[in-house]
Design an enzyme around this catalytic site. Structure first.
Site, PDB file in Angstrom:
ATOM      1  N   LYS A  91     -52.673 -51.786  13.198  1.00  0.00           N
ATOM      2  CA  LYS A  91     -52.884 -50.775  14.239  1.00  0.00           C
ATOM      3  C   LYS A  91     -54.362 -50.722  14.624  1.00  0.00           C
ATOM      4  O   LYS A  91     -55.222 -51.311  13.963  1.00  0.00           O
ATOM      5  CB  LYS A  91     -52.432 -49.404  13.734  1.00  0.00           C
ATOM      6  CG  LYS A  91     -53.245 -48.893  12.550  1.00  0.00           C
ATOM      7  CD  LYS A  91     -52.785 -47.532  12.100  1.00  0.00           C
ATOM      8  CE  LYS A  91     -53.650 -47.060  10.914  1.00  0.00           C
ATOM      9  NZ  LYS A  91     -53.330 -45.673  10.514  1.00  0.00           N
TER      10      LYS A  91
ATOM     11  N   ARG B  99     -48.680 -34.181   7.459  1.00  0.00           N
ATOM     12  CA  ARG B  99     -48.781 -34.757   8.805  1.00  0.00           C
ATOM     13  C   ARG B  99     -47.361 -35.016   9.294  1.00  0.00           C
ATOM     14  O   ARG B  99     -46.543 -34.111   9.375  1.00  0.00           O
ATOM     15  CB  ARG B  99     -49.611 -36.052   8.743  1.00  0.00           C
ATOM     16  CG  ARG B  99     -51.036 -35.891   9.129  1.00  0.00           C
ATOM     17  CD  ARG B  99     -51.849 -37.173   9.138  1.00  0.00           C
ATOM     18  NE  ARG B  99     -51.174 -38.424   8.798  1.00  0.00           N
ATOM     19  CZ  ARG B  99     -51.787 -39.571   8.658  1.00  0.00           C
ATOM     20  NH1 ARG B  99     -53.090 -39.651   8.826  1.00  0.00           N
ATOM     21  NH2 ARG B  99     -51.126 -40.669   8.329  1.00  0.00           N
TER      22      ARG B  99
ATOM     23  N   HIS C 181     -46.109 -41.121   2.957  1.00  0.00           N
ATOM     24  CA  HIS C 181     -47.506 -41.566   2.971  1.00  0.00           C
ATOM     25  C   HIS C 181     -48.335 -40.683   2.048  1.00  0.00           C
ATOM     26  O   HIS C 181     -48.162 -39.463   2.021  1.00  0.00           O
ATOM     27  CB  HIS C 181     -48.056 -41.499   4.394  1.00  0.00           C
ATOM     28  CG  HIS C 181     -49.320 -42.291   4.596  1.00  0.00           C
ATOM     29  ND1 HIS C 181     -49.407 -43.624   4.320  1.00  0.00           N
ATOM     30  CD2 HIS C 181     -50.542 -41.925   5.054  1.00  0.00           C
ATOM     31  CE1 HIS C 181     -50.637 -44.059   4.612  1.00  0.00           C
ATOM     32  NE2 HIS C 181     -51.351 -43.042   5.042  1.00  0.00           N
TER      33      HIS C 181
ATOM     34  N   ARG D   1     -47.736 -51.122   2.176  1.00  0.00           N
ATOM     35  CA  ARG D   1     -48.304 -51.107   3.522  1.00  0.00           C
ATOM     36  C   ARG D   1     -49.835 -51.104   3.480  1.00  0.00           C
ATOM     37  O   ARG D   1     -50.475 -50.121   3.871  1.00  0.00           O
ATOM     38  CB  ARG D   1     -47.828 -49.870   4.289  1.00  0.00           C
ATOM     39  CG  ARG D   1     -46.329 -49.666   4.376  1.00  0.00           C
ATOM     40  CD  ARG D   1     -46.001 -48.524   5.335  1.00  0.00           C
ATOM     41  NE  ARG D   1     -46.764 -47.324   5.072  1.00  0.00           N
ATOM     42  CZ  ARG D   1     -46.372 -46.325   4.286  1.00  0.00           C
ATOM     43  NH1 ARG D   1     -45.200 -46.375   3.671  1.00  0.00           N
ATOM     44  NH2 ARG D   1     -47.142 -45.269   4.111  1.00  0.00           N
TER      45      ARG D   1
ATOM     46  N   TYR E  89     -85.412 -41.481  21.590  1.00  0.00           N
ATOM     47  CA  TYR E  89     -85.204 -40.130  22.112  1.00  0.00           C
ATOM     48  C   TYR E  89     -85.513 -39.062  21.066  1.00  0.00           C
ATOM     49  O   TYR E  89     -85.136 -39.186  19.895  1.00  0.00           O
ATOM     50  CB  TYR E  89     -83.755 -39.955  22.575  1.00  0.00           C
ATOM     51  CG  TYR E  89     -83.389 -40.720  23.816  1.00  0.00           C
ATOM     52  CD1 TYR E  89     -84.144 -40.622  24.982  1.00  0.00           C
ATOM     53  CD2 TYR E  89     -82.274 -41.543  23.833  1.00  0.00           C
ATOM     54  CE1 TYR E  89     -83.799 -41.311  26.123  1.00  0.00           C
ATOM     55  CE2 TYR E  89     -81.912 -42.253  24.975  1.00  0.00           C
ATOM     56  CZ  TYR E  89     -82.681 -42.126  26.110  1.00  0.00           C
ATOM     57  OH  TYR E  89     -82.328 -42.826  27.249  1.00  0.00           O
TER      58      TYR E  89
ATOM     59  N   CYS F  95     -79.478 -45.059  20.404  1.00  0.00           N
ATOM     60  CA  CYS F  95     -79.218 -44.805  21.817  1.00  0.00           C
ATOM     61  C   CYS F  95     -77.879 -45.423  22.209  1.00  0.00           C
ATOM     62  O   CYS F  95     -77.222 -46.072  21.403  1.00  0.00           O
ATOM     63  CB  CYS F  95     -80.340 -45.390  22.669  1.00  0.00           C
ATOM     64  SG  CYS F  95     -81.990 -44.847  22.182  1.00  0.00           S
ATOM     65  N   MET F  96     -77.482 -45.235  23.453  1.00  0.00           N
ATOM     66  CA  MET F  96     -76.202 -45.777  23.889  1.00  0.00           C
ATOM     67  C   MET F  96     -76.169 -47.296  23.780  1.00  0.00           C
ATOM     68  O   MET F  96     -75.139 -47.877  23.423  1.00  0.00           O
ATOM     69  CB  MET F  96     -75.904 -45.366  25.328  1.00  0.00           C
ATOM     70  CG  MET F  96     -74.539 -45.821  25.821  1.00  0.00           C
ATOM     71  SD  MET F  96     -74.190 -45.310  27.513  1.00  0.00           S
ATOM     72  CE  MET F  96     -74.010 -43.540  27.315  1.00  0.00           C
ATOM     73  N   ASP F  97     -77.321 -47.929  24.050  1.00  0.00           N
ATOM     74  CA  ASP F  97     -77.354 -49.389  24.123  1.00  0.00           C
ATOM     75  C   ASP F  97     -78.374 -50.031  23.192  1.00  0.00           C
ATOM     76  O   ASP F  97     -78.468 -51.256  23.161  1.00  0.00           O
ATOM     77  CB  ASP F  97     -77.717 -49.837  25.550  1.00  0.00           C
ATOM     78  CG  ASP F  97     -76.973 -49.056  26.606  1.00  0.00           C
ATOM     79  OD1 ASP F  97     -75.739 -49.172  26.641  1.00  0.00           O
ATOM     80  OD2 ASP F  97     -77.621 -48.310  27.367  1.00  0.00           O
TER      81      ASP F  97
END
Length: 369
Positions: free
Chosen positions: A33, A131, A163, A219, A261, A308-310
């Protein structure tokens, strides 16, 4: 020339499954998954089957149908279905589906009628995780409805499952409690006339530490990718993912220079800063600011300033660093995904899964690639 990459060793996945297979007499369902925990669902599935897995496990119907469209014919269980999904497509594709309550079972019966073939069903019992799964009070009602639907030829109850909540802490009292509840649930199923071919509850942790929980099918998820769910133990598993990036820019800055930043990091002396084209848009947790370990030039260094983002930055002191040099965020050797998990207060599962959903290209190695 690449600037960042995630490398996946498919032979490691194959060999990890073989290692797990050798620890049990049960069949192995390789859980692929979330795009194979970031490793790529289809390549990971093929490698796992090459290693001896006989089942594949996914969360969603779409994931299961993707496996089928790719030509994979091994049994596939998909266990997370919201109301209104086209479950008949899953039934028609010979996908095993989960029923954790009477309403879900009713949807599977309707799907079977539409597909004009019995639905392959696994009935889930909540043994303590809280769950998915029928509670102990709901379980007899679900079993009676399933027995009737099976007698009518609308479903085939292939499995009964549950589970664990806390198997990653060996010896935790909840594990024995859940196993007892599972055994009780199986006894109720038998009295109702349901004798599934597969009984399964063992995740990676239980596969590695609780052979009494193996039943007919285990599993493993994270373990097939070479990461251990048990802190401090490796069990002979080999991590399959490595994340790397090349230095994009270097520069000398004086003592007291702020970095990134918020200026949460300041240099303590004249130093070389190295800039890397990876950030939280690529899977690097922002919580790794001032804490994430990165290997560069044979040394493990720490991210300087905010992620940072990048981009991220390393403070390299007076070490010789040039644009194009390769750094490793994590891989089989230090730093590892576990090191990153420790640095940011999470688990190794999240680290590798984050990188799988990024814009960074995945490159596959190994004989089964």
């Amino acid at each position: 020339m690449w600037q960042a990459e995630v490398r996946i060793d498919l032979d490691a996945i194959r060999d990890n499954v073989a290692t797990l297979r050798a620890r049990t007499t049960a069949e192995v369902m390789a859980v692929v998954k979330a795009d194979g925990y970031g490793h790529g669902m289809l390549p990971s599935a093929r490698a796992a089957l090459a290693g001896g897995a006989t089942w594949l496990g996914v969360a969603t119907l779409d994931e299961a149908l993707t496996l089928r469209r790719a030509g994979l014919t091994a049994p596939v269980l998909a266990w997370l279905q919201s109301p209104g999904l086209p479950l008949h497509d899953g039934v028609a594709a010979d996908v095993d589906l989960n029923a954790a309550g009477v309403a879900q079972l009713g949807e599977l019966v309707a799907a079977a009628r539409r597909a004009e073939r019995p639905a392959r069903v696994h009935l889930k019992l909540d043994t303590g995780l809280g769950r998915g799964g029928a509670t102990a009070a709901e379980w007899p009602v679900l079993l009676e409805a399933a027995a009737k639907a099976q007698a009518d030829g609308e479903i085939d109850v292939v499995g009964v499952w549950s589970h664990f909540a806390y198997a990653d802490v060996p010896g935790h009292e909840s594990v024995d409690r859940q196993l007892a509840a599972f055994a009780d649930g199986l006894a109720v199923a038998e009295r109702t006339g349901i004798t599934p071919r597969y009984r399964h509850i063992a995740n990676s942790a239980a596969t590695l530490t609780r052979p009494d929980a193996h039943y007919d099918l285990v599993r493993p998820g994270i373990a097939i990718y070479g990461l251990s769910p048990i802190e401090g133990e490796r069990y002979g598993l080999r991590p399959a993912m490595a994340a790397r990036a090349r230095v994009a820019l270097t520069k000398r800055v004086p003592a007291g220079h702020g970095v990134s930043y918020g200026l949460t990091y300041h240099t303590t002396r004249e130093t070389t800063l190295a800039l890397f084209p990876l950030g939280y848009g690529d899977g690097v947790p922002r919580h790794a600011s001032n804490s994430g370990p990165v290997e560069l030039g044979g040394k493990v260094r720490t991210v300087a300033g905010r992620v940072c983002m990048d981009q991220i930055v390393l403070d390299c002191g007076d070490d010789p660093v040039m644009p194009g040099d390769v750094a490793t965020l994590f891989g089989p050797d230090r730093p590892t995904a576990d090191d990153w998990a420790t640095a940011v207060g999470t688990i190794n599962y999240e680290i590798v899964t984050r990188f799988g959903g990024s814009r960074v290209p995945r490159v596959y190695d190994g004989e089964v690639a």
